[in-house]
Design an enzyme around this catalytic site. Structure first.
Site, PDB file in Angstrom:
ATOM      1  N   ASP A  47       5.802   4.404   5.079  1.00 19.98           N
ATOM      2  CA  ASP A  47       6.631   3.418   5.774  1.00 19.98           C
ATOM      3  C   ASP A  47       6.602   2.055   5.094  1.00 19.98           C
ATOM      4  O   ASP A  47       7.254   1.113   5.557  1.00 19.98           O
ATOM      5  CB  ASP A  47       6.229   3.300   7.253  1.00 19.98           C
ATOM      6  N   HIS A  82       3.951  -5.028  10.570  1.00 20.36           N
ATOM      7  CA  HIS A  82       4.487  -4.412  11.787  1.00 20.36           C
ATOM      8  C   HIS A  82       4.528  -5.406  12.936  1.00 20.36           C
ATOM      9  O   HIS A  82       3.706  -6.329  12.998  1.00 20.36           O
ATOM     10  CB  HIS A  82       3.615  -3.214  12.222  1.00 20.36           C
ATOM     11  N   HIS A 122       1.314   3.941   1.974  1.00 22.42           N
ATOM     12  CA  HIS A 122       1.861   4.683   3.107  1.00 22.42           C
ATOM     13  C   HIS A 122       3.388   4.691   3.058  1.00 22.42           C
ATOM     14  O   HIS A 122       4.029   3.702   2.681  1.00 22.42           O
ATOM     15  CB  HIS A 122       1.361   4.093   4.426  1.00 22.42           C
ATOM     16  N   ASP A 176      -0.597  -3.860   5.949  1.00 28.87           N
ATOM     17  CA  ASP A 176      -1.283  -3.371   7.137  1.00 28.87           C
ATOM     18  C   ASP A 176      -2.757  -3.758   7.155  1.00 28.87           C
ATOM     19  O   ASP A 176      -3.554  -3.147   7.876  1.00 28.87           O
ATOM     20  CB  ASP A 176      -1.156  -1.843   7.233  1.00 28.87           C
ATOM     21  N   HIS A 228      -7.715  -0.247   4.740  1.00 20.49           N
ATOM     22  CA  HIS A 228      -6.633   0.540   5.327  1.00 20.49           C
ATOM     23  C   HIS A 228      -6.247   1.660   4.362  1.00 20.49           C
ATOM     24  O   HIS A 228      -6.058   2.812   4.768  1.00 20.49           O
ATOM     25  CB  HIS A 228      -5.443  -0.360   5.630  1.00 20.49           C
ATOM     26  N   HIS A 288       0.842  -1.199   0.000  1.00 17.97           N
ATOM     27  CA  HIS A 288       0.000   0.000   0.000  1.00 17.97           C
ATOM     28  C   HIS A 288       0.871   1.240   0.000  1.00 17.97           C
ATOM     29  O   HIS A 288       2.102   1.162   0.099  1.00 17.97           O
ATOM     30  CB  HIS A 288      -0.981  -0.008   1.170  1.00 17.97           C
TER      31      HIS A 288
END
Length: 282
Positions: free
Chosen positions: A77, A193, A75, A154, A130, A73
């Site tokens: 990070d 994560h 994002h 995520d 998300h 995705h």
């Protein structure tokens, strides 16, 4: 980056795992990034290469060539290292979910698409919630009976799930229980994560009588206390301990005071957003 290590080696492919620390205030723990290596051709895919130099060092150590970037995705990070990796390795092809705005994306993929990494076929599941274009990457079991593998970004964490930044409880319910839960129980899950201890604390609040959750808490505390990681999980383990994949269970429904699984999902996420160590996490 913490030292990487080779994991889950088979004659067909392996996954090389390491962590990269995120700097944003909202991201208090660390990310996972992966190399998916096709053993037959020594080609590899970098999954969410937030720190591209670390992935290139890992590839050099393994004697493999990164040919694809598989981005779950948009994002930063997860996708924030894409352009830098492309600059360092111009031959690489950057893959991301359709309409997600992934940094440097050259090939957009959607549900049912496939990506070749050497002779390994990676299947795409699109799981908006998300982010709108979030995707999962799935590798089926090989001829040597190695377990299937799923890179979840995520959407799914060990014992938890991502926040619904761009979607609905119905979409996350479909992603977790209509897609992931339907995969073979032995499927190994590579998440975005290391939030496991926090997530299990919430799971214990949801199902305080669960021996499976208590045992999982002990396991996670032992691993993380020694500086080790809790990846991979399996579909089987998540079905036993992840409240977001147990929305049909009476104790989980009692915790939310709901019986409709989508409503259960929504209440669980709302309460997790404000729960102890989980507050502020994805």
């Amino acid at each position: 980056p913490l030292p990487g290590r080779r994991a889950l080696i088979s004659s067909l492919f392996c996954v090389y795992l390491f962590r990269v620390y995120a700097d944003a205030p909202y991201c208090a723990q660390d990310n996972f990034a992966y190399l998916l290596i096709d053993g037959a051709t020594q080609e590899a895919a970098a999954v969410d290469p937030a720190e591209p130099e670390a992935l290139l060092r890992a590839a050099k150590k393994e004697g493999v060539t990164i040919t694809k970037v598989l981005t779950t995705h948009c994002h930063w990070d997860h996708a924030g290292g894409n352009n830098k990796l492309k600059a360092l390795l111009p031959s690489v092809t950057i893959v991301g979910g359709k309409g997600d705005g992934v940094e440097g994306c050259e090939v957009e993929v959607a549900d049912g698409d496939t990506v070749a990494v050497g002779r390994t076929t990676v299947r795409v599941f699109q799981t908006p919630c998300h982010t709108r274009g979030h995707v999962l990457y799935y590798v089926e079991a090989g001829a040597d009976a190695a377990a299937p593998k799923l890179f979840t970004g995520d959407t799914l964490f060990v014992a938890g799930c991502g926040r619904f930044f761009a979607g609905t409880p119905a979409e996350m319910h479909h992603a977790l229980n209509g897609v992931i839960a339907q995969l073979p129980p032995a499927t190994e899950l590579f998440v975005g994560h290391e939030y496991t201890c926090s997530n299990l604390k919430f799971a214990a609040a949801v199902e305080p009588q669960s021996a499976a959750v208590r045992e999982r808490q002990r396991w996670a505390a032992e691993l993380t206390g020694d500086g080790r990681h809790t990846v991979p999980s399996t579909v089987r383990d998540e079905l036993a301990t992840n409240p977001f994949m147990r929305v049909h269970q009476p104790d989980v429904q009692a915790f939310t005071d709901k019986t409709d699984p989508v409503e259960v999902m929504g209440v669980l996420r709302e309460r997790k957003n404000n729960f102890g160590l989980g507050a502020g996490m994805k």
